[in-house]
Motif scaffolding. Structure first.
Motif, PDB file in Angstrom:
ATOM      1  N   GLN A  66       0.828  -1.218   0.000  1.00 58.01           N
ATOM      2  CA  GLN A  66       0.000   0.000   0.000  1.00 58.01           C
ATOM      3  C   GLN A  66       0.859   1.263   0.000  1.00 58.01           C
ATOM      4  N   ASP A  67       2.120   1.104   0.394  1.00 62.91           N
ATOM      5  CA  ASP A  67       3.055   2.240   0.349  1.00 62.91           C
ATOM      6  C   ASP A  67       3.584   2.322  -1.086  1.00 62.91           C
ATOM      7  N   SER A  68       2.966   3.198  -1.896  1.00 68.88           N
ATOM      8  CA  SER A  68       3.258   3.168  -3.335  1.00 68.88           C
ATOM      9  C   SER A  68       4.709   3.565  -3.638  1.00 68.88           C
ATOM     10  N   MET A  69       5.287   4.417  -2.797  1.00 71.24           N
ATOM     11  CA  MET A  69       6.682   4.781  -3.042  1.00 71.24           C
ATOM     12  C   MET A  69       7.582   3.560  -2.831  1.00 71.24           C
ATOM     13  N   ARG A  70       7.296   2.796  -1.772  1.00 72.12           N
ATOM     14  CA  ARG A  70       8.083   1.579  -1.511  1.00 72.12           C
ATOM     15  C   ARG A  70       7.846   0.537  -2.609  1.00 72.12           C
ATOM     16  N   PHE A  71       6.580   0.453  -3.076  1.00 69.20           N
ATOM     17  CA  PHE A  71       6.258  -0.493  -4.156  1.00 69.20           C
ATOM     18  C   PHE A  71       7.082  -0.170  -5.404  1.00 69.20           C
ATOM     19  N   ARG A  72       7.093   1.107  -5.785  1.00 70.66           N
ATOM     20  CA  ARG A  72       7.867   1.503  -6.977  1.00 70.66           C
ATOM     21  C   ARG A  72       9.357   1.234  -6.770  1.00 70.66           C
ATOM     22  N   LYS A  73       9.825   1.519  -5.563  1.00 68.58           N
ATOM     23  CA  LYS A  73      11.252   1.331  -5.278  1.00 68.58           C
ATOM     24  C   LYS A  73      11.625  -0.150  -5.360  1.00 68.58           C
ATOM     25  N   ASN A  74      10.750  -1.018  -4.851  1.00 64.45           N
ATOM     26  CA  ASN A  74      11.052  -2.455  -4.912  1.00 64.45           C
ATOM     27  C   ASN A  74      11.055  -2.958  -6.352  1.00 64.45           C
ATOM     28  N   LEU A  75      10.149  -2.438  -7.186  1.00 61.28           N
ATOM     29  CA  LEU A  75      10.177  -2.832  -8.607  1.00 61.28           C
ATOM     30  C   LEU A  75      11.477  -2.345  -9.254  1.00 61.28           C
ATOM     31  N   GLU A  76      11.879  -1.143  -8.881  1.00 60.86           N
ATOM     32  CA  GLU A  76      13.125  -0.585  -9.434  1.00 60.86           C
ATOM     33  C   GLU A  76      14.322  -1.445  -9.003  1.00 60.86           C
ATOM     34  N   ARG A  77      14.355  -1.829  -7.723  1.00 62.02           N
ATOM     35  CA  ARG A  77      15.482  -2.638  -7.222  1.00 62.02           C
ATOM     36  C   ARG A  77      15.538  -3.984  -7.934  1.00 62.02           C
ATOM     37  N   LEU A  78      14.351  -4.562  -8.169  1.00 66.52           N
ATOM     38  CA  LEU A  78      14.291  -5.847  -8.883  1.00 66.52           C
ATOM     39  C   LEU A  78      14.767  -5.682 -10.329  1.00 66.52           C
ATOM     40  N   GLY A  79      14.394  -4.565 -10.942  1.00 64.30           N
ATOM     41  CA  GLY A  79      14.853  -4.270 -12.300  1.00 64.30           C
ATOM     42  C   GLY A  79      16.381  -4.187 -12.348  1.00 64.30           C
ATOM     43  N   GLU A  80      16.971  -3.583 -11.320  1.00 65.23           N
ATOM     44  CA  GLU A  80      18.437  -3.469 -11.284  1.00 65.23           C
ATOM     45  C   GLU A  80      19.083  -4.853 -11.207  1.00 65.23           C
ATOM     46  N   VAL A  81      18.516  -5.710 -10.367  1.00 66.02           N
ATOM     47  CA  VAL A  81      19.103  -7.055 -10.197  1.00 66.02           C
ATOM     48  C   VAL A  81      18.971  -7.853 -11.498  1.00 66.02           C
TER      49      VAL A  81
END
Ligand code: URA
Length: 214
Positions: free
Chosen positions: A25-40
């Motif tokens: 529900q924390d959309s900033m954290r959600f976007r950040k986690n997708l970004e981190r996964l994209g980096e990996v």
């Protein structure tokens, strides 16, 4: 097919947070986690690309190193892919980019749907490595339609599809329809439900990242 979660890593935490009904529900954290996964995933993909021997002048001497022979083209399917794409471009910071507006059209009585497409901006793709980026590989229909539309920009030398979460149905479909594509996913889930959402999945990635749409 490369599946990131076949081996344990810190990326398991990013995926767990994306899925968690409270944390997502924390959309900033959600976007950040997708970004981190994209980096990996971008890092894992980088290990499979072609490199050439290059010399770098340091203040003291010449260092020999291997650098990418060609930069990939990052193809992003709007809108849920945007934070995932950010992770890829953080890693492939010199990549060219293509953007596609593809979305599920009106659902029919049996809940099936056609993919609508209304925006496409792409560089020349002739002989390039393209990475199609879509965090949720459900039916694979949007990815196929996007790929087919891209072919008028030139025939790529290598096609990679990367998703955070994939359903077996979408994987099988894409392996049949685009046999030349290499798949890099973070997690392979169980199935699609009657509305073609991935189970257990995480829900609607676009809504979680950017809010509800009409
Ligand atoms: N798109 C999503 O956001 N979620 C799914 O489960 C499938 C497609």
């Amino acid at each position: 097919m490369f599946i990131l979660t076949s081996n344990n890593s810190i990326a398991n935490h990013f995926i767990a947070e994306l899925r968690d009904v409270k944390i997502q529900q924390d959309s900033m954290r959600f976007r950040k986690n997708l970004e981190r996964l994209g980096e990996v995933l971008a890092y894992e993909i980088s290990k499979t690309l072609t490199y050439e021997s290059t010399e770098v002048q340091t203040p003291l001497a010449v260092a020999q190193t291997n650098l990418l022979f060609n930069q990939p083209v990052l193809v992003t399917i709007l809108r849920a892919s945007l934070p995932f794409h950010q992770g890829f471009i953080n890693v492939f910071d010199k990549a060219e980019n293509a953007f596609i507006g593809a979305y599920r059209g009106k659902h029919l009585a049996d809940e099936s749907f056609e993919v609508e497409m209304d925006y496409l901006a792409s560089p020349d793709l002739t002989d390039k490595t393209i990475i199609l980026i879509d965090p949720m590989l459900a039916t694979g229909k949007s990815l196929l339609k996007s790929y087919q539309a891209l072919l008028k920009y030139g025939k790529p030398a290598k096609v990679i599809i990367s998703s955070a979460i994939a359903a077996p149905e979408g994987i099988t479909f894409l392996q049949e329809q685009i046999p030349e594509a290499e798949l890099f996913i973070a997690a392979l889930d169980e199935c699609l439900n009657e509305k073609y959402y991935i189970v257990p999945g995480l829900g609607d990635a676009g809504d979680l990242a950017y809010g509800l749409k009409l």
